[in-house]
Design a protein around this motif. Structure first.
Motif, short mmCIF file in Angstrom:
data_model
loop_
_atom_site.label_atom_id
_atom_site.label_comp_id
_atom_site.label_asym_id
_atom_site.label_seq_id
_atom_site.Cartn_x
_atom_site.Cartn_y
_atom_site.Cartn_z
N LYS A 7 -42.92 34.33 11.73
CA LYS A 7 -41.61 34.61 11.11
C LYS A 7 -40.58 33.53 11.42
N LYS A 32 -34.16 29.83 1.19
CA LYS A 32 -34.87 30.77 2.05
C LYS A 32 -34.15 32.12 2.09
N ASN A 37 -34.18 35.62 -0.73
CA ASN A 37 -34.94 36.88 -0.82
C ASN A 37 -35.34 37.47 0.53
N LYS A 38 -34.92 36.82 1.64
CA LYS A 38 -35.24 37.37 2.96
C LYS A 38 -34.03 37.23 3.88
N LYS A 39 -34.01 38.08 4.90
CA LYS A 39 -32.91 38.09 5.85
C LYS A 39 -33.31 37.34 7.12
N TYR A 40 -32.39 36.53 7.67
CA TYR A 40 -32.73 35.69 8.82
C TYR A 40 -31.62 35.67 9.87
N ASN A 88 -27.65 37.44 3.14
CA ASN A 88 -28.90 37.62 3.91
C ASN A 88 -28.90 36.92 5.26
N ASN A 127 -28.25 37.30 8.89
CA ASN A 127 -28.03 38.37 9.86
C ASN A 127 -27.12 37.89 10.99
N GLU A 163 -37.02 35.32 10.69
CA GLU A 163 -36.98 36.42 9.73
C GLU A 163 -36.80 37.75 10.45
N GLU A 174 -36.23 42.10 9.97
CA GLU A 174 -36.61 43.20 9.05
C GLU A 174 -35.40 43.69 8.27
#
Length: 282
Positions: free
Chosen positions: A153, A220, A223-226, A251, A253, A280, A282
């Motif tokens: 991740k 990046k 579409n994903k949270k980091y 996104n 965090n 990454e 959740e």
């Protein structure tokens, strides 16, 4: 009952706060000048390395075997039954092999020596996450299974001011150097699955390389949270500016500015490094 110790090396850039909070032991690399030697992060600062790079050409060496042996003796005396050790990528250093060999001399402590295939805070993340798992009461066996998922991740990207120091230290991996320097091409460097540097992308000029790093981040984050971690090597203002621009993106965090990377990494990267680590969530 299991008593689990946590160990990493000084290239991980683990912060003093996290080191103290989770009681993480850090094995220092050695920085060697013509007439003197220092222990990374112990009696030498990153600033000193950068201030002397133009006039002196230090080299680096693995943590001393006596330091590794002393670490095991301390763990034994403190009643530890297990140890999790996360090292700098074996594609960049022999530290993983050295510690693995040393661990065989101490069968009384069950060792998991993990090759992070990374550097800087991307190397520290498995240790930090392992510490959180220990706090949750997870067993050594459960934690060992989870650590590779932390690496999966995590991604690291960085730019440097010049490729000269990576070339000089033989750490350039699959990053082409001389022609790029002549054309003022600035590669965006990442670390592959084998833990070796490679060129993720390349642009011309410093400003464009930083802009490209921000574009990579936006892509990046689409579409994903980091969680994002920023590290620098004598590029504080630019790195802080990158951190500020990332904070407002969707996104994200968290964004953590860590400051200087370790002296030993500075020897090989030279001034001007800006590193962005993505983890990454959740």
């Amino acid at each position: 009952m299991q008593k689990i110790a946590l160990v990493t090396d000084s290239a991980s850039d683990i912060t003093k706060e996290l080191k103290e909070r989770y009681n993480v032991r850090v094995l220092p690399f050695r920085i060697i000048y013509k007439d003197r030697e220092y222990s990374d992060g112990v009696d030498i600062t990153p600033k000193y390395v950068y201030d002397t790079l133009e006039t002196e050409a230090p080299t680096s060496s693995l943590p001393a075997m006596k330091d590794i042996e002393n670490m095991y003796e301390e763990l034994k005396s403190e009643g530890y039954t297990h140890v999790i050790i996360v090292t700098l990528s074996s594609g960049l250093s022999g530290v993983h092999n050295a510690i693995s060999l040393a661990s065989e001399n101490h069968p009384e402590i069950k060792s998991f020596v993990y090759d992070s295939k990374a550097i800087s805070y991307a190397e520290a993340l498995p240790i930090v996450e392992a510490a959180k798992m220990i706090e949750k009461g997870m067993s050594f066996e459960e934690i060992v299974k989870e650590i590779p998922r932390v690496t999966e991740k995590t991604e690291l990207f960085f730019v440097v001011g010049t490729l000269e120091y990576l070339k000089r230290g033989g750490r350039i991996g699959r990053v082409s150097g001389t022609i790029a320097e002549l054309l003022n091409i600035k590669p965006i460097i990442s670390v592959d699955k084998n833990g070796v540097y490679y060129t993720y992308d390349k642009v011309r000029g410093r400003k464009q390389s930083i802009n490209r790093m921000l574009e990579i981040a936006k892509d990046k984050l689409s579409n994903k949270k980091y969680d994002i971690h920023i590290i620098h090597g004598e590029a504080e203002d630019e790195s802080k500016n990158v951190a500020e621009q990332l904070k407002g993106l969707e996104n994200v965090n968290s964004v953590t500015f860590h400051g200087y990377l370790s002296p030993v990494s500075g020897v090989h990267s030279g001034p001007g490094l800006i590193g962005v680590i993505f983890y990454e969530v959740e």
